[in-house]
Design an enzyme around this catalytic site. Sequence first.
Site, PDB file in Angstrom:
ATOM      1  N   ASP A 157      33.993  46.697  47.376  1.00 26.70           N
ATOM      2  CA  ASP A 157      32.562  46.437  47.154  1.00 26.70           C
ATOM      3  C   ASP A 157      32.332  44.965  46.799  1.00 26.70           C
ATOM      4  OD1 ASP A 157      33.601  46.508  44.601  1.00 26.70           O
ATOM      5  OD2 ASP A 157      32.104  47.901  43.797  1.00 26.70           O
ATOM      6  N   SER A 158      33.412  44.190  46.691  1.00 25.35           N
ATOM      7  CA  SER A 158      33.275  42.733  46.587  1.00 25.35           C
ATOM      8  C   SER A 158      32.519  42.187  47.798  1.00 25.35           C
ATOM      9  CB  SER A 158      34.655  42.070  46.464  1.00 25.35           C
ATOM     10  OG  SER A 158      35.514  42.515  47.492  1.00 25.35           O
ATOM     11  N   LYS A 180      38.324  54.464  46.737  1.00 30.37           N
ATOM     12  CA  LYS A 180      38.730  53.904  45.442  1.00 30.37           C
ATOM     13  C   LYS A 180      37.556  54.026  44.474  1.00 30.37           C
ATOM     14  CE  LYS A 180      39.342  49.279  44.680  1.00 30.37           C
ATOM     15  NZ  LYS A 180      38.294  49.010  43.681  1.00 30.37           N
ATOM     16  N   ASP A 192      35.860  51.393  48.994  1.00 31.03           N
ATOM     17  CA  ASP A 192      35.369  51.452  47.610  1.00 31.03           C
ATOM     18  C   ASP A 192      34.116  52.321  47.514  1.00 31.03           C
ATOM     19  OD1 ASP A 192      36.596  50.218  45.468  1.00 31.03           O
ATOM     20  OD2 ASP A 192      35.795  48.234  45.938  1.00 31.03           O
ATOM     21  N   GLU A 217      36.425  53.115  40.235  1.00 32.91           N
ATOM     22  CA  GLU A 217      36.761  52.377  39.020  1.00 32.91           C
ATOM     23  C   GLU A 217      36.702  53.306  37.809  1.00 32.91           C
ATOM     24  OE1 GLU A 217      34.448  48.785  38.544  1.00 32.91           O
ATOM     25  OE2 GLU A 217      35.014  48.054  40.531  1.00 32.91           O
ATOM     26  N   GLU A 225      43.491  45.375  37.596  1.00 33.43           N
ATOM     27  CA  GLU A 225      42.818  44.082  37.807  1.00 33.43           C
ATOM     28  C   GLU A 225      42.729  43.302  36.490  1.00 33.43           C
ATOM     29  OE1 GLU A 225      39.144  44.059  40.042  1.00 33.43           O
ATOM     30  OE2 GLU A 225      38.801  41.933  39.595  1.00 33.43           O
TER      31      GLU A 225
HETATM   32  O1  KIV Z   1      36.041  45.133  45.573  1.00 34.46           O
HETATM   33  C1  KIV Z   1      37.172  44.655  45.678  1.00 34.46           C
HETATM   34  O2  KIV Z   1      37.445  43.773  46.507  1.00 34.46           O
HETATM   35  C2  KIV Z   1      38.206  45.161  44.783  1.00 34.46           C
HETATM   36  C3  KIV Z   1      39.480  44.400  44.703  1.00 34.46           C
HETATM   37  C4  KIV Z   1      39.225  43.162  43.943  1.00 34.46           C
HETATM   38  C5  KIV Z   1      40.587  45.201  44.134  1.00 34.46           C
HETATM   39  O3  KIV Z   1      38.004  46.122  44.117  1.00 34.46           O
END
Ligand code: KIV
Length: 269
Positions: free
Chosen positions: A49-50, A118, A88, A120, A187
């Site tokens: 989600d970055s 994924k 994510d 969090e 992280e």
């Molecule tokens: O969103 C993302 O790119 C991430 C990585 C930094 C692990 O969660």
Amino acid sequence: MSSHSDIRRATVPGLTARKGGEPIVALTSYHAHTAAIVDKYADFILVGDSLGMVMHGMESTVGVPLDLMIMHGKAVVRGTRRALIVVDMPFGTYEESPAAAFRNAARVMKETQCGAVKIEGGARMAETVRFLTERGIPVMAHIGLTPQSSHVMGGFRTQGRDEADWPLHEADAKAVAEAGAFAVVLEGMVEPLAARITGQIGIPTIGIGASATCDGQILVLEDMLGLNPRPPKFVRVYGRLGAAIEQAVSDYATDVRQRAFPGEDQVYR
Ligand code: KIV
């Protein structure tokens, strides 16, 4: 673009079996062409989600909608054939209840055809990790610095500087591993804590700013390619793409202003 016959992807059990073995190589990607390159070298690709910040100029990941993750997830799956693709779950799509998480994660799996999601959170998300895993959705967990909680954490701070906090992080790692997560991202974590966690759980730890003691590493592709003018301190920058793009765009602008379009001679004459 891949056809079904040439697709042979890394699997979730295959990745878990790498615990303690050859380090796991991972990168983010949000885009079919870059994913096709990364696919040759990475064991898994994270559609992180970055992308909200990297692709869409958002200030944090909090505003990323599910539909955007699905759109980029589809692009990355289409562009690849061997890496496991993990997508994510964005903020607000899984925290409320295990049932809501299942509904949204199932949508991600069906619409993108990715191999895993994924989420969090540590102990507080363990029930959800178990609920999803038992219903056929492989889950990668993400603990330590969790950007979706940055408003609560007071920013992006390295975790575990105070040894008194270590038991909480260790409990998070154990809780998600026991609940069935197949791997866990650590992280922004001090090295001795990352090393302790890696030694305490039976699933691979994937570090980002968490030292080489983890079972693998992930970086944001644009950070390591030199596209981010202010990459995080822990990132080794392997490429100078920002400078290369700027040079190419500047050369192009010069050509256009001079009406010099090399290569077009054959087309128009
Ligand atoms: O969103 C993302 O790119 C991430 C990585 C930094 C692990 O969660």
